[in-house]
Enzyme design. Structure first.
Site, short mmCIF file in Angstrom:
data_model
loop_
_atom_site.label_atom_id
_atom_site.label_comp_id
_atom_site.label_asym_id
_atom_site.label_seq_id
_atom_site.Cartn_x
_atom_site.Cartn_y
_atom_site.Cartn_z
N HIS A 35 1.72 -68.14 -76.89
CA HIS A 35 0.75 -69.04 -77.52
C HIS A 35 0.11 -69.98 -76.50
O HIS A 35 0.25 -69.81 -75.30
CB HIS A 35 1.39 -69.78 -78.69
CG HIS A 35 2.15 -68.85 -79.59
ND1 HIS A 35 1.53 -67.97 -80.44
CD2 HIS A 35 3.49 -68.63 -79.72
CE1 HIS A 35 2.45 -67.26 -81.08
NE2 HIS A 35 3.65 -67.63 -80.65
N GLU B 173 12.94 -64.35 -78.12
CA GLU B 173 12.87 -65.49 -79.03
C GLU B 173 14.07 -66.36 -78.69
O GLU B 173 15.21 -66.07 -79.07
CB GLU B 173 12.94 -65.01 -80.48
CG GLU B 173 11.79 -64.11 -80.91
CD GLU B 173 10.51 -64.87 -81.20
OE1 GLU B 173 10.49 -66.12 -81.04
OE2 GLU B 173 9.52 -64.24 -81.61
#
Length: 333
Positions: A123, A296
């Protein structure tokens, strides 16, 4: 879990389309299910090769030093259990299969000379202000998905984009100190994105030996732990990742093991299987031409994980685990 449909885990950027500076609102599990439908690859276009940090890094003795403006010189990572939260579940046993067991990674200078690594910070902090751009659909071979998403955040408002950029910079410093050329897909140097297809191309553009996309999850508040996502074979449209599936799985196993050793964090108890997941719905993996996996690093919606991830010392350990896995991948067979 193998054989199940992809688990939605990202907030839709549409939720933030009209609120650029809004306060963070805790999301429920139902919101999490919507996020998992989105590709969470991070930016990928502005590649800045780094052989060693150009600016004078903050003192390694200052764990609170902010690497937002310069890469950090990594301190020696403490033993795996040094900062491990108390009360964690025991480490799950190794998954069935042929897990790679590499020798301990050395840290000799120039041990990675001639090797190139791409780090993909998930992101972009500016995505919140560019919802129209990141909502554009792009082709990932077997589907069309959003160019990018905003990512998740802790209940206190510490964003995934901030976390991934910090950890990627720390890992860059460690790898560069060993002689590697390190390319960050974005280094906080562009207003938004880039899109997931551009990000996937960054490995080939850099002639990289391997790539890791760094993320944080936005799962149910009751779930904690980290997991690694590896590519499933996709031959569809413009995607053909057949050549990278096997080496990516080897990298994934190493990353799962080295990250756990460096941080003491348990495998995710709410998704994946013993810290490993295989997916074919992520553009960053479908379109990659070099071995690549996602990590993650924890669940930002869980209070225990959020406490870890907002701690600079723990982020240094996370960066060490990522760097150790890449070093092992590039120096062992």
């Amino acid at each position: 879990m193998t054989g199940t449909a992809p688990r939605p885990h990202r907030r839709s950027t549409l939720l933030r389309a009209t609120t650029v500076v809004a306060a963070a609102v805790p999301l429920c599990t139902a919101g999490w299910l919507g996020w998992r439908a989105l590709d969470h690859s991070g930016p990928a276009g502005a590649t800045a090769a780094v052989s060693a940090p150009a600016s004078t890094p903050p003192s390694a003795a200052d764990p609170a030093a902010d690497p937002a403006t310069a890469p950090l010189t990594p301190p020696v990572a403490p033993p795996p259990s040094a900062n491990a939260p108390t009360g964690e579940a025991p480490t799950p046993s190794a998954p069935v299969g042929t897990a790679t067991t590499a020798a301990p990674v050395g840290t000799a200078a120039n041990g990675l000379a001639g090797r190139t690594v791409v780090l993909d910070p998930g992101h972009n902090p500016g995505n919140f202000s560019h919802t129209a751009e990141i909502n554009r659909q792009v082709d990932i071979g077997n589907a069309r998905k959003e160019c990018d998403t905003t990512g998740t955040e802790t209940n206190a408002g510490y964003t995934e984009a901030e976390y991934t950029l910090d950890v990627s910079r720390r890992a860059r410093a460690i790898l560069a100190a060993q002689g590697a050329t390190v390319v960050l897909v974005q280094d906080g140097d562009r207003p938004w994105g880039p899109c997931i297809d551009e990000r996937a191309r960054s490995g080939a553009d850099a002639h990289a030996d391997a790539a890791v996309s760094v993320h944080a999850d936005g799962g149910p508040a009751s779930g904690s732990g980290f997991h690694v996502i590896m590519p499933g074979r996709v031959v569809a449209g413009k995607a053909d990742n057949s050549a990278i599936v096997e080496p990516s799985h080897r990298l994934g196993l190493l990353l799962r093991d080295r990250f756990h050793t460096a941080t003491g964090e348990p495998y995710a108890d709410y998704t994946a299987d013993q810290g490993l997941d295989t997916r074919s719905d992520l553009g960053g993996l479908n379109l990659s031409a070099v071995p690549k996996v996602f990590i993650e690093c924890g669940n930002m919606r869980n209070s225990t994980d959020a406490k870890r991830m907002t701690d600079p010392q723990w982020r240094q350990q996370a960066a060490q685990g990522i760097a150790d896995a890449l070093t092992a991948f590039l120096t062992t067979r």
